[in-house]
Design an enzyme around this catalytic site. Structure first.
Site, PDB file in Angstrom:
ATOM      1  N   ASP A  31       0.934  -1.247  -0.027  1.00 50.75           N
ATOM      2  CA  ASP A  31      -0.069   0.037  -0.059  1.00 50.75           C
ATOM      3  C   ASP A  31       0.894   1.258  -0.146  1.00 50.75           C
ATOM      4  O   ASP A  31       1.586   1.285   1.002  1.00 50.75           O
ATOM      5  CB  ASP A  31      -0.827  -0.139   1.097  1.00 50.75           C
ATOM      6  CG  ASP A  31      -1.810   1.266   1.510  1.00 50.75           C
ATOM      7  OD1 ASP A  31      -1.768   2.046   0.608  1.00 50.75           O
ATOM      8  OD2 ASP A  31      -2.274   1.230   2.598  1.00 50.75           O
ATOM      9  N   HIS A  76      -3.784   4.497   6.552  1.00 54.78           N
ATOM     10  CA  HIS A  76      -2.548   4.128   5.943  1.00 54.78           C
ATOM     11  C   HIS A  76      -1.335   4.459   6.364  1.00 54.78           C
ATOM     12  O   HIS A  76      -1.022   5.765   6.843  1.00 54.78           O
ATOM     13  CB  HIS A  76      -2.769   4.634   4.449  1.00 54.78           C
ATOM     14  CG  HIS A  76      -3.974   4.523   3.774  1.00 54.78           C
ATOM     15  ND1 HIS A  76      -4.251   3.502   2.818  1.00 54.78           N
ATOM     16  CD2 HIS A  76      -5.132   5.084   3.794  1.00 54.78           C
ATOM     17  CE1 HIS A  76      -5.373   3.190   2.648  1.00 54.78           C
ATOM     18  NE2 HIS A  76      -6.061   4.392   2.897  1.00 54.78           N
TER      19      HIS A  76
HETATM   20 ZN    ZN Z   1      -7.756   1.056  -0.444  1.00 52.77          ZN
HETATM   21 ZN    ZN Z   2      -8.912   0.515   2.739  1.00 55.86          ZN
END
Ligand code: ZN
Ligand code: ZN
Length: 565
Positions: A203, A376
């Site tokens: 990510d 994130h």
């Molecule tokens: Zn995502």
């Molecule tokens: Zn997500």
């Protein structure tokens, strides 16, 4: 960073990203070995502001359409729409009786609930998987592991393939104090590293930000502070899928003796699912409906609603624009936007914010306090992930191009050789062998597929271009009656226009335009014999279009209707 190109070899593993690269949204990745295909996530993306009338953008699955029989199954990482949202749409193309689908309990609940909106679409069986579950799909052995994010029940994937082990991190952050979830299992992550990882897809959303993401506990503190100083009602807008934030707002409200009114269909259904599965805890007496708000003092009311992205049809927008039947903004309200703005939505968010401020309420946004999504990992966490997994090859995914680059730079700095890092665009195909990673010359189709109302993919570039013209320069309709016998114009052509110029004040322009219309038609039909009407219409469109542009510097859409009598 430049990658080597190659052509397909027989024993390589191919990775085909159909979305999620160079954008935040519509994550979908294929792993292909020999003939078999494994699908990871099937997400959607919300449209940009310059896509009028478009509801969603979904991955282009041209590549899969003829390969239905080769699809082994679909695994889902978590319940966010950028990972599950396009599932119903693509199912119509790849559905078959033995299609295997796997998801965690909460993800499964959200998918099933959403499918109720898609009547008549196929509904495959979805098997539940949890942290530690192992499944075999063809030549792929998949082990699921929990990852912290801002929704519970998020799973990363450790996949054994004939060429080597692959790690798909899913969206993640490292959170020592998550909500309704256990903290990251670092031991497990390290053990994957020890088992040797050939390639990691990680990510990149937070890759441009220094430091460490906030723990859900710190976000909770910030939220509590907003509630502490709020004198009147608190209106908290967030994503319906930010289950953690929803839980926090409910808990703080209960602590402050506030009742909670939930507004927005998707928010209501998500809370219902999460409650049933035990991911949202709340007292039965906490919830009230919007009609009951007036029975409580302002200081005992929280309104939890959708619309933090400025979505036109969401609850917050209806409240701000005074369209909500029971809730209006009041002077002593405190409005919280508790989700970071998705790139492309900045302007819509600004509009709602200004509207609320105009009506006298206080507004808190994440720029002022860290009450945003924060789901994130930032640089520190991304680095730690790479160091634990120690992949040979690195493939940054999930993010705008600048985020992917930043993530790739980070990997390089901590020792992954540049030639082992791939930076891709959607549709490019990576070929991986135990020794080498390269990009193939072949590409999978990756252009946008837009969903508009019930139509999928029937809005293409041309429709979108038309909407742009209509939106910027308006339309100009010419209605002319001609004599069937002579081909000559009868009377004066009618002109209807919308969004172009104010006709009443453009008498001269209209007069000149009519003259031209008559001369174009009479000239085209003058020679006698059969008249090619589509040619006449083209002539009208081109010549009148040019004339209007010269006179006004605008290019309206010119449509002509010719009636023969
Ligand atoms: Zn995502
Ligand atoms: Zn997500």
């Amino acid at each position: 960073m430049r990658n080597k190109t190659t052509t397909r070899t027989k024993n390589d593993l191919r990775i085909i990203p159909l979305g999620g690269l160079g954008e935040v949204g519509r994550n979908m990745t294929l792993l292909e070995y020999k003939k078999s295909i494994l699908i990871i996530d099937v997400g959607l993306r919300f449209p940009e502001e310059d896509m009028p009338g478009i509801d969603y953008i979904i991955p282009n699955i041209e590549y899969l359409k003829k390969r239905k029989e080769d699809v082994l199954g679909i695994v889902f990482s978590h319940g966010h729409y950028d990972h599950i949202g396009a599932f119903p749409y693509i199912l119509s193309y790849i559905f078959k009786k033995n299609l295997k689908v796997f998801a965690s309990p909460l993800t499964r609940g959200i998918i099933l609930k959403r499918q109720e909106e898609f009547k008549g679409y196929p509904k495959p069986k979805i098997t539940e998987v949890k942290n530690g579950s192992k499944i075999n799909l063809g030549q792929f052995k998949i082990e699921f592991f929990r990852q912290n994010h801002n929704i519970p029940d998020n799973l990363g994937l450790f996949i054994e393939t004939p060429v080597g082990n692959i790690v798909y991190t899913s969206d993640f952050k490292f959170d020592p104090h998550p909500i309704n979830d256990l903290p990251t299992d670092f031991k497990k992550l390290k053990s994957f590293g020890e088992r040797k990882v050939l390639l990691m897809m990680s990510d990149s959303t937070g890759a441009e930000e220094e430091g460490h993401s906030l723990s859900e506990k710190e976000i909770l503190k910030n939220l509590e502070e907003v509630f502490r100083v709020a004198k009147g009602r608190v209106i908290a807008a967030t994503f319906a899928s930010l289950i953690n934030r929803i839980q926090q707002i409910i808990s703080i409200s209960e602590k402050n003796k506030r009742k909670v009114c939930v507004e927005g269909y998707s928010m209501k259904t998500n809370i219902e699912i999460a409650k049933q599965l035990g991911y949202v805890n709340a007292k039965k007496t906490t919830f009230i409906n919007s009609k009951q708000i007036k029975n409580y003092p302002d200081s005992q009311v929280t309104i939890l609603c959708t619309g933090a992205q400025g979505e036109a049809r969401a609850a917050l927008m209806r409240i701000a624009s005074k369209e909500h039947p029971f809730i209006k903004i009041q002077k002593n309200d405190t409005v919280i936007f508790s989700s970071s703005v998705i790139p492309g939505n900045e302007r819509s968010v600004q509009v709602v914010k200004d509207e609320i401020l105009r009506q006298g309420a206080k507004v808190f946004h994440y720029k002022m306090m860290d009450i945003h999504a924060g789901g994130h990992g930032k640089k520190e966490e991304l680095e730690k992930m790479i160091r634990m997994i120690r992949p040979k090859f690195f493939f940054p995914v999930h993010g705008q191009y600048s985020m992917l680059i930043s993530h790739a730079e980070l990997a390089k700095e901590i020792g992954i050789p540049e030639k082992n890092i791939v930076l891709l665009e959607n549709g490019q195909i990576v070929s991986v062998t135990p020794k080498e990673i390269a990009i193939e010359k072949e590409r999978a189709a990756s252009n946008y597929v837009m969903v508009d109302g019930l139509g999928v993919g029937d809005v293409g570039e041309i429709v979108l271009r038309d909407r742009h013209i209509l939106a910027t320069d308006g339309m100009f309709v010419i209605i002319t009656i001609v004599d069937r016998q002579t081909g000559k114009v009868i009377g004066s052509p009618d002109i209807i226009s919308r969004g172009f110029v104010y006709l009443r004040e453009s008498k001269k322009l209209l007069k000149d335009t009519r003259k031209r219309i008559i001369s174009i038609i009479n000239k085209a039909t003058g020679s006698g014999g059969a008249v090619n009407w589509s040619y006449v219409k083209d002539e009208l469109r081109n010549k009148i279009g040019q004339f209007l542009f010269k006179a006004t510097k605008r290019r309206p859409m010119v449509l002509s209707v010719i009636i023969e009598v």
